[in-house]
Write a protein that holds these residues in place. Structure first.
Motif, short mmCIF file in Angstrom:
data_model
loop_
_atom_site.label_atom_id
_atom_site.label_comp_id
_atom_site.label_asym_id
_atom_site.label_seq_id
_atom_site.Cartn_x
_atom_site.Cartn_y
_atom_site.Cartn_z
N SER A 11 0.60 -1.11 0.11
CA SER A 11 -0.05 0.10 -0.05
C SER A 11 0.85 1.09 0.01
O SER A 11 1.87 1.28 0.60
CB SER A 11 -0.82 -0.01 1.30
OG SER A 11 -1.71 -1.22 1.23
N ALA B 207 -1.89 4.91 3.25
CA ALA B 207 -1.56 4.48 4.87
C ALA B 207 -2.11 5.69 5.76
O ALA B 207 -2.83 5.57 6.82
CB ALA B 207 -0.13 4.15 5.15
N MET C 259 -5.82 5.51 6.10
CA MET C 259 -6.39 4.83 6.99
C MET C 259 -6.30 5.31 8.47
O MET C 259 -7.08 5.07 9.26
CB MET C 259 -5.73 3.55 6.61
CG MET C 259 -6.07 2.72 5.28
SD MET C 259 -7.61 2.10 5.47
CE MET C 259 -6.78 0.40 6.21
N GLU D 221 -4.12 -4.97 13.77
CA GLU D 221 -3.86 -4.70 12.24
C GLU D 221 -4.11 -6.36 11.69
O GLU D 221 -3.31 -7.30 11.86
CB GLU D 221 -2.40 -4.37 11.70
CG GLU D 221 -2.29 -4.30 10.46
CD GLU D 221 -0.72 -3.70 9.96
OE1 GLU D 221 -0.82 -3.84 8.78
OE2 GLU D 221 0.08 -3.28 11.01
N PHE E 59 1.23 -0.24 6.84
CA PHE E 59 0.39 0.18 7.84
C PHE E 59 0.90 -0.05 9.29
O PHE E 59 0.70 0.81 10.15
CB PHE E 59 -0.87 -0.38 7.91
CG PHE E 59 -1.82 -0.37 6.64
CD1 PHE E 59 -1.48 0.81 5.79
CD2 PHE E 59 -2.92 -1.28 6.13
CE1 PHE E 59 -2.27 1.10 4.64
CE2 PHE E 59 -3.71 -1.13 4.88
CZ PHE E 59 -3.25 0.00 4.31
N GLU F 179 -0.60 -11.84 10.31
CA GLU F 179 -0.16 -11.98 8.89
C GLU F 179 -0.16 -13.58 8.75
O GLU F 179 0.58 -14.54 9.46
CB GLU F 179 1.00 -11.65 8.51
CG GLU F 179 1.92 -12.01 7.27
CD GLU F 179 0.68 -11.55 6.27
OE1 GLU F 179 0.49 -12.33 5.38
OE2 GLU F 179 0.30 -10.39 5.92
N SER G 113 -7.46 -3.34 8.64
CA SER G 113 -7.49 -4.46 7.78
C SER G 113 -6.87 -4.06 6.36
O SER G 113 -7.35 -3.22 5.59
CB SER G 113 -8.84 -4.91 7.44
OG SER G 113 -8.89 -6.14 6.69
N GLY G 114 -5.82 -5.03 5.81
CA GLY G 114 -5.44 -4.87 4.49
C GLY G 114 -5.53 -6.21 3.88
O GLY G 114 -5.12 -6.63 3.18
N GLN H 62 -10.86 -0.56 6.54
CA GLN H 62 -10.73 -1.51 5.56
C GLN H 62 -10.57 -0.61 4.34
O GLN H 62 -11.15 0.26 4.22
CB GLN H 62 -11.96 -2.65 5.42
CG GLN H 62 -11.89 -3.43 4.05
CD GLN H 62 -10.76 -4.50 4.37
OE1 GLN H 62 -10.61 -5.19 5.29
NE2 GLN H 62 -10.05 -4.72 3.12
N ASN I 281 -2.17 4.92 -5.51
CA ASN I 281 -1.97 3.58 -5.07
C ASN I 281 -1.96 2.52 -6.01
O ASN I 281 -2.68 3.26 -7.19
CB ASN I 281 -3.11 3.31 -3.89
CG ASN I 281 -2.51 1.81 -3.01
OD1 ASN I 281 -1.89 1.92 -2.34
ND2 ASN I 281 -3.32 1.11 -3.26
#
Length: 209
Positions: free
Chosen positions: A32, A37, A40, A53, A61, A79, A125-126, A156, A186
């Motif tokens: 991103s 960022a 967000m 996250e 982020f 992750e 959230s990514g 999100q 982006n």
């Protein structure tokens, strides 16, 4: 001239390599952008201290949250990709980073000190929710809101203008969905959405005559 967000940095190549291995499991071909960022972060509740996250990726982020003032001890990052998980652990040694499925967030968060006694103020959230089945979307959001305080927010981003969470999921979980900002800077362009619990307005009692 290099476009913002292009995969020219070491972080970008780490991300791009994982996308090549699993294009369905990694939502984009590059991390991103800094502008996304910032957008967000602008949606965090005022005074937010504790944040979770989901889908930490290469840590764009994560770094933005730390720069925003979130203490490493008050940040939990999930992750699922093992290589990206190791990347995050290496670059953010003071942050709690877990290699885990977001659907298991409630149990994991409780074990990491983000349970009902100390809920988070926001979940960032990514994850690629748009490409997920409705049942998976609902499982993830349900687990996230189990870890949030009553006024907490689920923030999100998605590629394109459409709400990434199915209307049926929003209704089933009794949520409000608000479209936030949009950025061209982006790859690809992205929109921020914010989800919160609906708050019923109290009905004043009728006076007796």
């Amino acid at each position: 001239m290099t476009r913002p967000g292009a995969t020219t940095t070491p972080h970008g190549w780490t991300f791009f390599r994982q996308w090549l291995k699993n294009p369905l499991g990694v939502a984009a071909i590059s991390p991103s952008s800094p502008q996304l960022a910032r957008q967000m972060m602008s949606e965090l509740p005022r005074g937010a201290r504790r944040v979770i996250e989901l889908g930490g990726g290469t840590g764009v982020f994560t770094q933005a949250l730390l720069d925003h003032g979130i203490s490493p001890s008050e940040l939990l990052v999930l992750e699922l990709n093992e290589e990206l998980h190791q990347h995050l652990q290496k670059h953010f040694p003071q942050v709690q980073v877990a290699c885990a499925d977001a659907r298991d967030l409630a149990e994991l968060a409780s074990a990491r000190g983000f349970g009902p006694e100390a809920p988070a103020d926001a979940v960032i959230s990514g994850l690629g929710l748009l490409s997920m089945p409705k049942a998976t979307q609902q499982a993830i959001l349900s687990a996230a809101f189990d870890c949030l305080q009553p006024q907490g927010r689920f923030i999100q981003f998605t590629y394109g203008p459409a709400n990434p969470v199915a209307k049926e999921v929003v209704e089933a979980l009794d949520l409000n969905a608000r479209r936030g900002s949009f950025t061209w800077w982006n790859v690809p362009p992205a929109t921020v959405y914010v989800y919160s619990r609906r708050v019923s307005r109290a009905i004043p009692p009728r006076s007796m005559r």
